[in-house]
Scaffold this motif. Structure first.
Motif, PDB file in Angstrom:
ATOM      1  N   ALA A 114      13.908  79.827  17.151  1.00  0.00           N
ATOM      2  CA  ALA A 114      13.749  78.573  17.901  1.00  0.00           C
ATOM      3  C   ALA A 114      12.270  78.186  17.983  1.00  0.00           C
ATOM      4  CB  ALA A 114      14.349  78.712  19.302  1.00  0.00           C
ATOM      5  N   SER A 115      11.391  79.162  18.203  1.00  0.00           N
ATOM      6  CA  SER A 115       9.946  78.891  18.229  1.00  0.00           C
ATOM      7  C   SER A 115       9.475  78.384  16.877  1.00  0.00           C
ATOM      8  CB  SER A 115       9.157  80.158  18.578  1.00  0.00           C
ATOM      9  OG  SER A 115       9.313  80.505  19.917  1.00  0.00           O
ATOM     10  N   MET A 116       9.919  79.048  15.828  1.00  0.00           N
ATOM     11  CA  MET A 116       9.533  78.678  14.466  1.00  0.00           C
ATOM     12  C   MET A 116       9.956  77.236  14.173  1.00  0.00           C
ATOM     13  SD  MET A 116      10.278  80.988  11.089  1.00  0.00           S
ATOM     14  CE  MET A 116      12.011  80.599  10.969  1.00  0.00           C
ATOM     15  N   GLU A 117      11.184  76.909  14.522  1.00  0.00           N
ATOM     16  CA  GLU A 117      11.688  75.546  14.293  1.00  0.00           C
ATOM     17  C   GLU A 117      10.888  74.522  15.082  1.00  0.00           C
ATOM     18  OE1 GLU A 117      15.881  75.663  15.170  1.00  0.00           O
ATOM     19  OE2 GLU A 117      16.269  77.067  13.521  1.00  0.00           O
ATOM     20  N   GLU A 118      10.529  74.832  16.323  1.00  0.00           N
ATOM     21  CA  GLU A 118       9.767  73.883  17.128  1.00  0.00           C
ATOM     22  C   GLU A 118       8.372  73.669  16.537  1.00  0.00           C
ATOM     23  OE1 GLU A 118       8.527  72.795  21.671  1.00  0.00           O
ATOM     24  OE2 GLU A 118      10.272  74.035  21.287  1.00  0.00           O
ATOM     25  N   TYR A 119       7.732  74.742  16.115  1.00  0.00           N
ATOM     26  CA  TYR A 119       6.415  74.605  15.476  1.00  0.00           C
ATOM     27  C   TYR A 119       6.529  73.771  14.202  1.00  0.00           C
ATOM     28  CZ  TYR A 119       3.192  77.597  18.111  1.00  0.00           C
ATOM     29  OH  TYR A 119       2.351  78.110  19.065  1.00  0.00           O
ATOM     30  N   GLU A 120       7.518  74.088  13.358  1.00  0.00           N
ATOM     31  CA  GLU A 120       7.671  73.357  12.093  1.00  0.00           C
ATOM     32  C   GLU A 120       7.922  71.875  12.341  1.00  0.00           C
ATOM     33  OE1 GLU A 120      10.763  75.696  10.265  1.00  0.00           O
ATOM     34  OE2 GLU A 120       9.301  76.926   9.173  1.00  0.00           O
ATOM     35  N   GLU A 121       8.803  71.587  13.277  1.00  0.00           N
ATOM     36  CA  GLU A 121       9.122  70.196  13.609  1.00  0.00           C
ATOM     37  C   GLU A 121       7.879  69.471  14.132  1.00  0.00           C
ATOM     38  OE1 GLU A 121      11.783  68.294  17.069  1.00  0.00           O
ATOM     39  OE2 GLU A 121      12.939  69.514  15.639  1.00  0.00           O
ATOM     40  N   THR A 122       7.168  70.116  15.030  1.00  0.00           N
ATOM     41  CA  THR A 122       5.966  69.510  15.603  1.00  0.00           C
ATOM     42  C   THR A 122       4.920  69.256  14.517  1.00  0.00           C
ATOM     43  OG1 THR A 122       6.378  70.558  17.745  1.00  0.00           O
ATOM     44  CG2 THR A 122       4.125  69.831  17.322  1.00  0.00           C
ATOM     45  N   LEU A 123       4.727  70.217  13.632  1.00  0.00           N
ATOM     46  CA  LEU A 123       3.736  70.062  12.562  1.00  0.00           C
ATOM     47  C   LEU A 123       4.153  69.010  11.534  1.00  0.00           C
ATOM     48  CD1 LEU A 123       2.747  73.795  12.172  1.00  0.00           C
ATOM     49  CD2 LEU A 123       1.157  71.918  12.655  1.00  0.00           C
ATOM     50  N   ASN A 124       5.446  68.944  11.245  1.00  0.00           N
ATOM     51  CA  ASN A 124       5.931  67.982  10.239  1.00  0.00           C
ATOM     52  C   ASN A 124       5.937  66.544  10.745  1.00  0.00           C
ATOM     53  OD1 ASN A 124       6.340  69.896   8.229  1.00  0.00           O
ATOM     54  ND2 ASN A 124       8.452  70.284   8.867  1.00  0.00           N
ATOM     55  N   GLU A 125       6.143  66.372  12.045  1.00  0.00           N
ATOM     56  CA  GLU A 125       6.312  65.026  12.587  1.00  0.00           C
ATOM     57  C   GLU A 125       5.038  64.432  13.190  1.00  0.00           C
ATOM     58  OE1 GLU A 125       9.616  65.128  15.279  1.00  0.00           O
ATOM     59  OE2 GLU A 125      11.018  65.697  13.688  1.00  0.00           O
ATOM     60  N   ASN A 126       3.956  65.201  13.193  1.00  0.00           N
ATOM     61  CA  ASN A 126       2.736  64.737  13.848  1.00  0.00           C
ATOM     62  C   ASN A 126       1.513  65.051  13.010  1.00  0.00           C
ATOM     63  OD1 ASN A 126       3.817  64.084  16.723  1.00  0.00           O
ATOM     64  ND2 ASN A 126       4.680  66.068  16.219  1.00  0.00           N
ATOM     65  N   ARG A 127       0.469  64.284  13.283  1.00  0.00           N
ATOM     66  CA  ARG A 127      -0.826  64.549  12.656  1.00  0.00           C
ATOM     67  C   ARG A 127      -1.747  65.124  13.712  1.00  0.00           C
ATOM     68  NH1 ARG A 127      -3.022  60.325   8.543  1.00  0.00           N
ATOM     69  NH2 ARG A 127      -4.780  60.726   9.900  1.00  0.00           N
TER      70      ARG A 127
END
Length: 161
Positions: A114-127
């Motif tokens: 769940a942590s990994m997914e949140e980091y990936e999502e945050t990094l992919n969707e934001n600059r």
């Protein structure tokens, strides 16, 4: 009245801070989760590993806290309701399974994914500014390493049973 440019800059700032706050909460949750798992684990090597992971997440949280403060904002001081619910689930599950190390590891994997997914999502969707992007990518890389280690430990626990 703010200009369009000032409004856009304020929105970018607010989004940046909100994303960092979300990751900060996730790290508070992970630290508490690893501490709880450490208390439930029976094997001394596993306890040591889980303690190391709790300390790692504390370092992540401290870094994010400092980044938020550098943006002149007040960091959140606690984890999420979801994290509290996950720890309650760990308590219930381990109560029924006799708190065996395999069950503890399963919950660690679930929490780390769940942590990994949140980091990936945050990094992919934001600059993010380059320095902060590097910090977050390094933290994500360490989380991925933890997932792999926990899976290996789980496999070892399964083979011992």
């Amino acid at each position: 009245m703010k200009t369009t440019r000032e409004q856009a800059k304020e929105t970018v700032h607010k989004d940046l801070v909100n994303n960092l706050q979300g990751l900060l909460k996730k790290n508070y949750d992970a630290e508490k989760g690893f501490t709880k798992a450490m208390e439930d684990a029976k094997d001394s090597n596993l306890k040591r590993f889980l303690g190391q992971q709790a300390r790692q997440r504390n370092k992540f949280a401290t870094k994010l806290d400092n980044e938020i403060r550098s943006l002149n904002e007040k960091p959140t001081e606690d984890g999420s309701t979801t994290g509290d619910l996950h720890r309650t689930w760990i308590d219930i599950k381990t109560a029924f399974t006799g708190k065996d190390d395999e069950a503890v590891l399963e919950e660690c994997i679930r929490g780390e994914k769940a942590s990994m997914e949140e980091y990936e999502e945050t990094l992919n969707e934001n600059r993010f500014p380059p320095k902060l992007q590097t910090v977050l990518n390094n933290q994500l890389s360490e989380i991925k390493g933890t997932v792999a280690k926990v899976k290996n430990l789980e496999d070892l626990a399964e083979n011992m049973n």
